[in-house]
Design a protein around this motif. Sequence first.
Motif, mmCIF file in Angstrom:
data_model
loop_
_atom_site.group_PDB
_atom_site.id
_atom_site.type_symbol
_atom_site.label_atom_id
_atom_site.label_comp_id
_atom_site.label_asym_id
_atom_site.label_seq_id
_atom_site.Cartn_x
_atom_site.Cartn_y
_atom_site.Cartn_z
ATOM 1 N N PRO A 142 0.747 -1.575 -0.249
ATOM 2 C CA PRO A 142 -0.032 -0.033 -0.291
ATOM 3 C C PRO A 142 0.086 0.692 0.143
ATOM 4 N N ASP A 143 2.429 1.007 -0.945
ATOM 5 C CA ASP A 143 2.590 2.605 -0.997
ATOM 6 C C ASP A 143 3.239 2.557 -2.194
ATOM 7 N N PHE A 144 3.545 3.932 -2.503
ATOM 8 C CA PHE A 144 4.300 3.797 -4.164
ATOM 9 C C PHE A 144 5.699 3.995 -4.034
ATOM 10 N N ASP A 145 5.967 3.567 -5.408
ATOM 11 C CA ASP A 145 8.061 4.595 -5.154
ATOM 12 C C ASP A 145 7.805 6.010 -5.843
ATOM 13 N N PHE A 146 7.054 6.039 -6.829
ATOM 14 C CA PHE A 146 7.123 7.486 -7.322
ATOM 15 C C PHE A 146 5.243 8.109 -7.901
ATOM 16 N N PHE A 147 5.299 9.099 -7.955
ATOM 17 C CA PHE A 147 3.971 9.468 -8.386
ATOM 18 C C PHE A 147 4.382 10.676 -9.536
ATOM 19 N N VAL A 148 3.091 10.948 -10.851
ATOM 20 C CA VAL A 148 3.168 11.658 -11.609
ATOM 21 C C VAL A 148 2.173 12.640 -11.343
ATOM 22 N N LEU A 149 2.306 14.051 -11.642
ATOM 23 C CA LEU A 149 1.183 14.652 -11.169
ATOM 24 C C LEU A 149 1.749 15.728 -11.815
ATOM 25 N N ASP A 150 0.422 16.243 -12.643
ATOM 26 C CA ASP A 150 0.372 17.288 -14.280
ATOM 27 C C ASP A 150 2.317 16.686 -14.830
ATOM 28 N N ASP A 151 2.968 17.861 -14.964
ATOM 29 C CA ASP A 151 4.580 18.034 -14.863
ATOM 30 C C ASP A 151 5.148 17.630 -14.848
#
Length: 269
Positions: free
Chosen positions: A129-138
């Motif tokens: 339930p955790d993540f390595d990276f996020f993509v938000l807008d640019d």
Amino acid sequence: MPEKLALSADQFGGSGSTCIEPIAETIEYDILAQNNEASALTLQADETHAHLISRAASEPTPARKVRGPQDLANSVFCVAKFVHGDKTLLAVRKTDGSWSTRKTSGFIRMIFTDEELDLDEEPVFTIRPDFDFFVLDDRVFVRSKPRFESVLSYKAGHEVAFATLKEEPDFFRIFSDLGPLDEYVGTNKIHLRRAVAIQQKGHYKNADFMRRLLAEHASMNLAITFDAQGRIIPTVESGRDIFQALLNHRLDSRLTLEMFDVPSTERVG
């Protein structure tokens, strides 16, 4: 890049805000920068292959629909998609061994029901339930740098960059022979990162820097040997000191009168 998007869902393990809650500060991504449990490295999305993930997540098609376990097996990463108003947050995590048919084929899965063990013949895919990276807008926000670089094939990019560096006249002319340095770096991802950082800093192009290195290397306890033409004679053993020197990562403290190797440098004046 992985060939397919393993998973895309509008809801995954709670809200998107919960996923990014631990991020209290951001640090500009650098080849040698490291974050901690309360921070994230950040960089422009167009500096990565993140746009391929964004495109696949924004254009769901019947051809990409998962129809069976075989469509999920051996996936490299999974993606959760959170939508709030006109904002879309993509959360990416590299998959673990439960997604690999090679790693799971040798196990017999069991479940405990009705006070006895029974065979579990259904495939199992484990997602933390955790993540390595996020993509938000640019922007990309990186929580796990090693897994981020693995998913987006950064190591392959570093290998190409090192190959380019070795062909650069300003670089190879400061050495008597690049063979031992090439052997020192090999496919080690840390050494490759440092080689890219050396290229970015470009100190080897500065004649005054190289003259000072020749004059001061002994007093700086750098195990580097030079030939009669002032070129560095590299060995596998001296590779670390050569890299520390070209990164300008061996520094003096005026307060303790001691010398230190530092992981990165930031000018303060």
